[in-house]
Design an enzyme around this catalytic site. Structure first.
Site, PDB file in Angstrom:
ATOM      1  N   ARG A  15     -47.175  -8.190   4.688  1.00 59.49           N
ATOM      2  CA  ARG A  15     -47.685  -9.674   4.313  1.00 59.49           C
ATOM      3  C   ARG A  15     -48.737  -9.799   5.227  1.00 59.49           C
ATOM      4  NH1 ARG A  15     -42.127 -11.895   3.163  1.00 59.49           N
ATOM      5  NH2 ARG A  15     -41.382 -10.466   4.869  1.00 59.49           N
ATOM      6  N   TYR A 107     -35.309 -12.513  16.444  1.00 60.15           N
ATOM      7  CA  TYR A 107     -36.589 -11.715  15.533  1.00 60.15           C
ATOM      8  C   TYR A 107     -37.725 -11.997  16.318  1.00 60.15           C
ATOM      9  CZ  TYR A 107     -33.357 -11.632  11.464  1.00 60.15           C
ATOM     10  OH  TYR A 107     -32.515 -11.256  10.531  1.00 60.15           O
ATOM     11  N   ASN A 232     -44.542 -14.494   8.309  1.00 57.32           N
ATOM     12  CA  ASN A 232     -44.567 -13.149   7.459  1.00 57.32           C
ATOM     13  C   ASN A 232     -46.078 -13.066   7.308  1.00 57.32           C
ATOM     14  OD1 ASN A 232     -41.867 -12.376   7.851  1.00 57.32           O
ATOM     15  ND2 ASN A 232     -41.391 -14.282   6.235  1.00 57.32           N
TER      16      ASN A 232
HETATM   17  C1  UD1 Z   1     -34.742 -11.863   7.511  1.00 57.70           C
HETATM   18  C2  UD1 Z   1     -33.204 -12.260   6.976  1.00 57.70           C
HETATM   19  C3  UD1 Z   1     -33.174 -13.369   6.001  1.00 57.70           C
HETATM   20  C4  UD1 Z   1     -33.580 -14.752   7.003  1.00 57.70           C
HETATM   21  C5  UD1 Z   1     -34.964 -14.682   7.449  1.00 57.70           C
HETATM   22  C6  UD1 Z   1     -35.580 -15.480   8.482  1.00 57.70           C
HETATM   23  C7  UD1 Z   1     -32.128  -9.954   6.566  1.00 57.70           C
HETATM   24  C8  UD1 Z   1     -31.939  -8.948   5.576  1.00 57.70           C
HETATM   25  N1  UD1 Z   1     -32.979 -11.011   6.160  1.00 57.70           N
HETATM   26  O1  UD1 Z   1     -35.552 -11.821   6.231  1.00 57.70           O
HETATM   27  O2  UD1 Z   1     -31.679 -13.834   5.693  1.00 57.70           O
HETATM   28  O3  UD1 Z   1     -33.360 -15.626   6.126  1.00 57.70           O
HETATM   29  O4  UD1 Z   1     -35.144 -13.045   8.099  1.00 57.70           O
HETATM   30  O5  UD1 Z   1     -36.837 -15.221   8.894  1.00 57.70           O
HETATM   31  O6  UD1 Z   1     -32.041  -9.701   7.872  1.00 57.70           O
HETATM   32  N2  UD1 Z   1     -36.842  -5.722  11.354  1.00 57.70           N
HETATM   33  C9  UD1 Z   1     -36.726  -4.530  12.109  1.00 57.70           C
HETATM   34  N3  UD1 Z   1     -36.550  -3.399  11.384  1.00 57.70           N
HETATM   35  C10 UD1 Z   1     -36.414  -3.470   9.708  1.00 57.70           C
HETATM   36  C11 UD1 Z   1     -36.468  -4.352   9.231  1.00 57.70           C
HETATM   37  C12 UD1 Z   1     -36.866  -5.845   9.942  1.00 57.70           C
HETATM   38  O7  UD1 Z   1     -36.972  -4.284  13.120  1.00 57.70           O
HETATM   39  O8  UD1 Z   1     -35.878  -2.312   9.351  1.00 57.70           O
HETATM   40  C13 UD1 Z   1     -37.483  -6.841  12.086  1.00 57.70           C
HETATM   41  C14 UD1 Z   1     -38.739  -7.124  11.687  1.00 57.70           C
HETATM   42  O9  UD1 Z   1     -39.898  -6.915  12.559  1.00 57.70           O
HETATM   43  C15 UD1 Z   1     -38.776  -8.898  11.832  1.00 57.70           C
HETATM   44  C16 UD1 Z   1     -37.031  -9.180  11.751  1.00 57.70           C
HETATM   45  O10 UD1 Z   1     -36.405  -8.043  11.481  1.00 57.70           O
HETATM   46  O11 UD1 Z   1     -38.819  -9.193  13.417  1.00 57.70           O
HETATM   47  C17 UD1 Z   1     -36.744  -9.687  10.240  1.00 57.70           C
HETATM   48  O12 UD1 Z   1     -37.452  -8.817   9.292  1.00 57.70           O
HETATM   49  P1  UD1 Z   1     -38.138  -9.321   7.961  1.00 57.70           P
HETATM   50  O13 UD1 Z   1     -38.397  -8.335   7.240  1.00 57.70           O
HETATM   51  O14 UD1 Z   1     -39.226 -10.157   8.434  1.00 57.70           O
HETATM   52  O15 UD1 Z   1     -37.107 -10.235   7.373  1.00 57.70           O
HETATM   53  P2  UD1 Z   1     -37.072 -11.401   6.257  1.00 57.70           P
HETATM   54  O16 UD1 Z   1     -37.443 -10.768   5.007  1.00 57.70           O
HETATM   55  O17 UD1 Z   1     -37.894 -12.359   6.713  1.00 57.70           O
HETATM   56 CA    CA Z   2     -39.521 -12.696   8.579  1.00 59.11          CA
END
Ligand code: UD1
Ligand code: CA
Length: 462
Positions: A15, A107, A232
């Site tokens: 995004r 995160y 995001n």
């Molecule tokens: C996530 C949470 C959600 C929360 C939100 C808060 C999950 C499934 N969901 O959603 O409940 O409300 O954050 O902001 O956890 N990442 C990895 N590897 C992956 C996927 C993600 O390292 O395979 C990292 C991303 O780089 C990021 C963080 O994890 O720093 C969160 O991932 P993102 O895809 O932004 O999750 P959200 O959809 O925002």
């Molecule tokens: Ca996020």
């Protein structure tokens, strides 16, 4: 029990619509990831695990090149080669996690996460198997929702894309930050399945699994929910930037700095200052900037890695970098100080004057339209308008040396290497190519001629 932190930073950041991995997008000119790592480090963990994936090479390079070495030495980088979800990301770090440690998961896209919230998570962990940072927000769109059971305790977390309309109406959300132990992660993460709308392994499912196993999961409310907004997209990035700038401005004002308008002030580094300093609107401070007492910075100035002494006045739209200004200097408006200058007390650099790699002694003035490069200039000297040090011969740079109490007339070119000795005077319009001895007058002016009654050519009639 020791503490370890896992920072998730593998996500693609679709995004953001960018070539740059999401966690390298900047807040106050620092990658978001660095903010998170510094907050993690402030908890004094024994290890910080960073999970990289999408363009991991670029992120690793940024860490190698720009992160402070003390912090870098604490990091363990691990690679999640396919981004299969947040639980899968945590799993990549687990082989290196001590089972007897407490673990906090952060995160990389949540750069303002406050330390106090993380301390509260650790506090809550004393009575629970896991603690989870939640917030109640007006617009919960995009976040995981906290589902509570009949006893009003957490039952599980449901992601936006898996939520029913009733669940979507819930305003209590998961910020993503959790605290638990290495042992529990190693036991429960492998049990997480990916049967959900995104076919991802959700870390958020850990809450439900622990509850089902009869373990206590504690909820901690965020002290300021707006600080836990994950970035995001570019709009959220700009919102986080503003919050961060406001936090800094507030802190500086509480420490005694006068800001004409805290909403129009950007600090992208570190600022220290003495008493009664004033900063006008739209000033950008980068790197390490030090102001003495009673320093005033005009509107639109950009200051990077500079030290400015007591009672100096920097007038509007001055740009300066890597320079040291002593006391009572007056600079600008529209001055440019490039790297490598030392300006002693009471030096004056006026409008449209550029100075580079030069040492200028006390009380010397250059008021207008001048280039001073690679020069050493003595005290009490006056540099006339339109003076240029010709420091570059097309291949090499050379120095210009000007003594004290020298007068350089307007529109002079000083062809370096060249010296003008103490007390000398250079007449306007000179091209100085050899040493001007002390107290001498140097002129290269053609004799003026006057031809009376001169007729200008006229246009021929057709
Ligand atoms: C996530 C949470 C959600 C929360 C939100 C808060 C999950 C499934 N969901 O959603 O409940 O409300 O954050 O902001 O956890 N990442 C990895 N590897 C992956 C996927 C993600 O390292 O395979 C990292 C991303 O780089 C990021 C963080 O994890 O720093 C969160 O991932 P993102 O895809 O932004 O999750 P959200 O959809 O925002
Ligand atoms: Ca996020």
């Amino acid at each position: 029990m020791s503490l370890e932190v896992i920072v998730l930073a593998a996500g693609l950041g679709k995004r953001m619509h960018s070539d740059l991995p999401k966690v390298l997008h900047q807040v106050a000119r620092q990658p978001m990831l660095f903010h998170v790592l510094r907050t993690a480090n402030s908890l004094n963990p024994s290890k910080i695990h960073v999970v990289l994936g999408h363009q991991s090479q670029l992120v690793a390079e940024a860490i190698e090149q720009s992160l402070e070495p003390e912090l870098r030495s604490k990091l363990t980088l691990c690679i999640q080669s396919q981004q299969l979800g947040t639980a899968h990301a945590v799993q990549q770090a687990l082989p290196n996690v001590d089972p007897h440690s407490q673990v906090i998961v952060l995160y990389g896209d949540t750069p303002l996460t406050p330390k106090a919230d993380l301390e509260n998570l650790l506090e809550a962990l004393k009575a629970n198997s896991m603690s989870l940072l939640t917030a109640v927000v007006d617009n919960p769109f995009g976040y995981g929702r906290i589902i509570r059971n009949d006893l009003d305790r957490i039952a599980c977390i449901v992601e936006e894309k898996d939520a029913t309309p009733e669940q979507k109406a819930i305003k209590e959300i998961n910020t993503g930050m959790i605290a638990t132990t290495g042992e529990l992660l190693q036991e429960f993460i492998p049990q997480i399945q990916n049967q959900n709308a995104q076919q991802e392994y959700y870390l958020t499912d850990l809450a439900g699994l622990l509850v089902q196993a009869g373990r206590a999961v504690g909820l901690v409310h965020a002290t300021a929910p707006e600080l836990l907004a994950g970035v995001n997209n570019k709009l959220q990035l700009s919102q986080v930037e503003r919050i961060y700038q406001e936090q800094q401005a507030n802190r500086l004002m509480m420490d005694g700095l006068t800001l004409a308008d805290p909403k129009r002030f950007d600090l992208r580094g570190e600022l220290t200052f003495g008493k009664d300093c004033f900063i006008d609107t739209n000033v950008i401070i980068e790197g390490k900037v030090v102001l003495g007492d009673h320093v005033s910075i005009g509107t639109g100035c950009v200051l990077k890695d500079v030290t400015i002494g007591d009672r100096s006045e920097i007038s509007p739209y001055t740009v300066m970098e890597k320079s040291e200004l002593k006391r009572h200097t007056t600079i600008g408006p529209f001055a440019r100080l490039r790297p490598g200058n030392v300006l002693e007390d009471e030096v004056h650099i006026g409008n449209f004057v550029e100075v580079k790699n030069s040492h200028i002694e006390e009380g010397t003035k250059s008021g207008h339209l001048t280039y001073i490069g690679d020069s050493d200039i003595g005290a009490g000297t006056n540099i006339g308008a339109g003076t240029i040090t010709c420091n570059y011969d097309g291949a090499n740079k050379h120095r210009t040396t000007i003594g004290k109490n020298v007068f350089i007339g307007s529109d002079t070119q000083l062809v370096a290497p060249v010296t003008v000795e103490d007390g000398a005077t250079v007449g306007a319009g000179a091209t100085v190519t050899r040493t001007v001895p002390a107290n001498a007058l140097f002129v290269t002016r053609a004799q003026p001629r006057i031809l009376p009654g001169y007729q200008r050519p006229t246009k021929k009639k057709k």
